[in-house]
Scaffold this motif. Structure first.
Motif, short mmCIF file in Angstrom:
data_model
loop_
_atom_site.label_atom_id
_atom_site.label_comp_id
_atom_site.label_asym_id
_atom_site.label_seq_id
_atom_site.Cartn_x
_atom_site.Cartn_y
_atom_site.Cartn_z
N SER A 199 0.82 -1.21 0.00
CA SER A 199 0.00 0.00 0.00
C SER A 199 0.86 1.27 0.00
CB SER A 199 -0.94 -0.01 1.21
OG SER A 199 -0.21 0.08 2.41
N ARG A 200 2.01 1.20 0.68
CA ARG A 200 2.84 2.40 0.78
C ARG A 200 3.66 2.65 -0.47
NH1 ARG A 200 5.21 1.10 5.15
NH2 ARG A 200 3.73 2.12 6.53
N TYR A 201 4.29 1.60 -0.99
CA TYR A 201 5.25 1.80 -2.07
C TYR A 201 4.67 1.56 -3.45
CZ TYR A 201 8.73 1.88 1.62
OH TYR A 201 9.45 2.21 2.74
N VAL A 202 3.63 0.75 -3.55
CA VAL A 202 3.04 0.46 -4.86
C VAL A 202 1.83 1.35 -5.12
CG1 VAL A 202 1.98 -1.32 -6.32
CG2 VAL A 202 3.86 -1.92 -4.78
N LEU A 203 0.94 1.42 -4.14
CA LEU A 203 -0.29 2.18 -4.31
C LEU A 203 -0.20 3.61 -3.79
CD1 LEU A 203 -2.82 -0.62 -3.24
CD2 LEU A 203 -2.01 -0.07 -5.55
N SER A 204 0.87 3.91 -3.04
CA SER A 204 1.06 5.23 -2.42
C SER A 204 -0.11 5.61 -1.53
CB SER A 204 1.27 6.30 -3.50
OG SER A 204 2.42 6.03 -4.26
#
Length: 636
Positions: A65-70
C-alpha cells in the motif's frame, strides 16, 4: 559444558524439519526430555503459527500500500504490534514446553548425578515462583491499560497487553506440570523449602537492604542473577528473578512496574523483524539455498591452497547475510565442507576453530538479529549498522583468511584440480537466486528504501517463491513446523529482552548508571581506555550471557558514556558486537564454541587448544576496528 537447548541467541534458529539435521544436532545439546504436543500446547502452536502468518501478511500489505499504491494504511502497524506481542508470549510458552529457553548448564553438568535432579527441581520451582508472583501484576496491568485507547484502531490497549498475562499463566501451568511429571516429591519439597527460606530471609532483612545503597546491586542484580545462572535457570528468568528481588526487598517500587518495562522491552516495532528473519533462516535451511552458495564458492576457490578455508569463511559471510543466525550458518556450512577439508589433511579441531570464529566474524553481516536488537535498545540507526557492518566483517574476514593461509602451508593438494568452467557456471546459476537475497536486504535497508521490518517480509516472500520454484519447494507440514519453531525461538528471544529491560531499568533507577558514567569518563587514556574496558566487559558477558541479554542489559549504561567521550554510535556498536561474539566462542564457557563442536562432532577438549590462535586473530582485528573508527563509519 555450556549448552543451549536449541541455540537461541543472537538470533540463532533452526528449521523444525531442516534437511541438514540442524534441529536434531542442536536438540542433542540438551538431555532434558522434550514435552512437545501436550493438550495445552497444541492449540497454542496453531494460534502462534496463524499469528506469524498474519504478521507477515499485514506487513506485506503495508509495504504494498505504501510503495506500490502510495496509500499508507495507518492501522497496519498497530494491528501487527498486537499480533506481535501475542506471538512473543505464546512463543515463550511454547519454548517452555520445548525446553528452548537459553540457559547455562556448565556448572549443573559438574554436579554429581544425585544432585542434578535437585538442581532441576530447584530451577523449575524458581521459574514457577517468578511467574506466580508476576501473575497478578500482569492482570492488574491489563485492567489499567483498558482505560487507554489505541490511536488507529480505537480499541482498548488491554487487547494487546492481555498477551502478557495469558503468556505468564500459560508458562506457569506448563512449568508446574513438567515439575510434577519429572521431579521426585523429595526434590520438590527440598527446593520449595530452600526458596521459601531465602524469600523469608530477604523479607526479614528488607529494612537492612534499604540502607545499603549500591550494595544491593551486588546482592540482587549480580548475586541472585549469578546464582540462578549457575543453577541452570533460563537466562530470561534469571534476569526476572534478579529484578523482582531487587524491587521487592530493597526499594518501594511496586512490582507492577516490571510488567510495564517488560512490555516496553518486547513491543518495539523494530523488533517485528526478529521473527521474520528467524522464519527466513528456516526457509534457507529447508530449501538448501545456503548449500547452493557453498557449492558455488567451492567450485570457484576449492583448488587453491587454503581454498577450502576461504570457502568456509566466505560461505559464513554470505549465508549470514540471508539467515542472520550463527547456528543456522554453521549447520549449513559444516556438513558441506568438512569431509573434503578432512581429506586434504585438516585436523577436526582446526575445522571447529575456523568454523566457530568464522561464525563470530559474520555477526555484523546483515540481517543480524543482534544488530536489530542493538538498534532498538540503543537508538542506533539500523541502516547505518547494516551498511557499515559489512566493512567490519570484511576486516575480520581478512584477518582470519591470513591466519588460515599460514595454517594451510602443509595442506595436501595432490589430486585437487581446478573445477571446469562448466561446473563453475552451473553452480553459479543454481546459487544466483540465493546470492541476490543478501544484497537485496543490505541495499534496501542501507539505502533507506525500506525499513528492516519491511525488507524482512519481502525477503521471506522472495525466499519462499524462489525455494518453491527453483529449490524443490517446502511441504505444508514442513512449513507449519517452521512457523511453530519460529514462534518458539522468537518467544525465547523476546522474553529475554523483556526481563532484561526490566532489570536494566531497575539498575538505571538507582543512579548507578550516572555514577558509572562519571567514573568511566575520567579513565586515564580517554576514549581508548574506555574502548579497552568495553572489550573486556562484553567479552565476559558474551561468554556467560550470550548476545541479546548482554546488549539489553548493558547498552543503556555504556552507550551514553561512549557518546559523552565523542565515540560514534555505529563505531561503538561494532566494537560491542564483535567483542561479545568473540566471548561467545571463547572456551571454557562460551556457548557458541560448544554448539560448533556439536555440529562438527568434535569433542570440546580436543578443539579447545586449537581455537586460541583464531581468537587472537579476531582480537587483533577487533583492536584495529576499535582504534580506527573509519572502518565502522566509512559509509555514514
Amino acid at each position: 559444558m555450556a549448552e543451549t537447548s536449541t541455540g537461541v541467541a543472537a538470533g540463532a534458529h533452526v528449521s523444525a524439519n531442516s534437511s541438514d539435521g540442524v534441529a536434531a544436532v542442536l536438540e542433542s545439546l540438551d538431555h532434558t526430555p522434550k514435552r512437545v504436543g501436550s493438550a495445552l500446547v497444541r492449540p497454542l502452536e496453531v494460534i502462534a503459527a496463524c499469528l506469524l502468518v498474519a504478521i507477515v501478511t499485514l506487513l506485506l500489505a503495508g509495504v504494498t500500500s505504501r510503495y506500490v499504491l502510495s496509500i499508507p494504511v495507518v492501522w497496519i502497524d498497530e494491528a501487527a504490534s498486537i499480533c506481535f506481542l501475542w506471538l512473543a508470549m505464546l512463543g515463550a510458552a511454547i519454548a517452555i514446553d520445548r525446553n528452548e529457553h537459553l540457559r547455562l548448564t556448565l556448572f549443573v553438568g559438574m554436579l554429581p548425578e544425585r544432585l542434578r535432579g535437585l538442581a532441576h527441581a530447584f530451577g523449575l520451582l524458581a521459574v514457577a515462583t517468578f511467574l506466580a508472583v508476576m501473575t497478578w501484576p500482569a492482570i492488574d496491568y491489563v485492567i489499567e491499560e483498558s482505560y487507554v485507547t489505541s490511536a488507529a484502531l480505537n480499541i482498548p490497549s488491554s487487547y494487546r497487553v492481555s498477551a502478557i498475562a495469558f503468556g505468564i499463566i500459560a508458562m506457569l501451568a506448563l512449568v508446574l506440570t513438567y515439575a510434577v511429571r519429572t521431579c521426585t516429591l523429595r526434590d520438590l519439597l527440598i527446593s520449595a523449602a530452600v526458596i521459601g527460606l531465602v524469600a523469608a530471609a530477604f523479607f526479614l532483612l528488607t529494612p537492612v537492604f534499604k540502607t545499603l545503597g549500591y550494595v544491593n546491586i551486588a546482592i540482587f542484580l549480580l548475586g541472585v542473577v549469578g546464582l540462578c545462572l549457575v543453577a541452570g535457570i533460563p537466562i530470561a528468568f534469571c534476569f526476572g528473578l534478579g529484578a523482582l528481588c531487587f524491587l521487592s526487598f530493597s526499594t518501594t517500587v511496586p512490582i507492577f512496574v516490571m510488567i510495564g518495562r517488560m512490555d516496553e522491552g518486547m513491543s518495539s516495532l523494530i523488533l517485528l523483524s526478529v521473527p521474520i528473519f528467524v522464519l527466513l533462516g528456516c526457509v534457507l535451511d529447508a530449501t538448501g539455498m545456503g548449500k547452493a552458495i557453498v557449492d558455488f564458492l567451492a567450485s570457484l576457490l576449492g583448488h587453491v591452497r587454503a581454498g577450502m578455508s576461504y570457502v568456509l569463511l566466505g560461505s559464513l559471510f554470505l549465508v549470514s547475510g540471508i539467515s542472520g543466525s550463527k547456528v543456522s550458518d554453521m549447520a549449513t556450512v559444516a556438513p558441506a565442507l568438512f569431509p573434503e577439508m578432512k581429506r586434504r589433511g585438516y585436523q577436526p579441531k582446526e575445522l571447529i576453530a575456523l568454523l566457530s570464529t568464522g561464525a563470530a566474524m559474520a555477526e555484523t553481516v546483515p540481517p543480524s538479529i543482534v544488530l536489530i536488537v542493538l538498534g532498538s535498545v540503543a537508538g542506533v540507526s539500523i541502516a547505518g549498522l547494516f551498511t557499515n557492518g559489512l566493512v567490519v566483517a570484511t576486516v575480520l574476514l581478512l584477518v582470519l583468511a591470513i591466519l588460515a593461509r599460514w595454517k594451510a602451508r602443509g595442506e595436501m593438494l595432490k589430486g585437487v584440480r581446478r573445477a571446469p568452467f562448466a561446473t563453475i557456471w552451473k553452480t553459479a546459476l543454481v546459487a544466483a537466486p540465493a546470492l541476490v537475497l543478501p544484497f537485496l536486504i543490505r541495499s534496501a535497508v542501507g539505502g533507506g528504501v525500506a525499513t528492516a521490518t519491511e525488507v524482512s517480509t519481502i525477503a521471506v516472500l522472495y525466499a519462499l517463491i524462489v525455494g518453491i520454484v527453483l529449490y524443490g519447494g517446502i511441504s505444508w507440514r514442513t512449513f507449519y513446523g517452521m512457523l511453530v519453531e519460529t514462534a518458539a525461538l522468537s518467544g525465547a528471544i523476546l522474553m529475554i529482552l523483556g526481563t532484561a529491560s526490566a532489570m536494566a531499568w531497575a539498575l538505571t533507577q538507582t543512579g548507578f548508571a550516572r555514577d558509572l558514567a562519571t567514573a568511566m569518563s575520567h579513565l586515564p587514556g580517554g576514549w581508548i581506555s574506555f574502548m579497552a574496558v568495553t572489550i573486556v566487559v562484553f567479552m565476559i558477558l558474551g561468554c556467560v550471557l550470550e548476545g541479546l541479554p548482554a546488549i539489553v542489559l548493558m547498552a543503556p549504561l555504556m552507550f551514553p558514556i561512549a557518546k559523552s567521550l565523542g565515540i560514534n554510535d555505529i563505531h561503538y556498536s561494532m566494537v560491542v558486537v564483535t567483542a561479545m561474539n568473540i566471548g561467545l566462542m571463547t572456551p571454557p564457557v562460551g556457548i557458541g564454541f560448544y554448539i560448533a563442536c556439536k555440529i562438527g562432532n568434535v569433542e570440546p577438549d580436543e578443539a579447545m587448544g586449537a581455537i586460541w590462535p583464531y581468537l587472537l586473530a579476531l582480537l587483533a582485528g577487533l583492536a584495529i576496528i576499535a582504534y580506527v573508527p573509519s572502518f565502522s563509519t566509512i559509509f555514514l
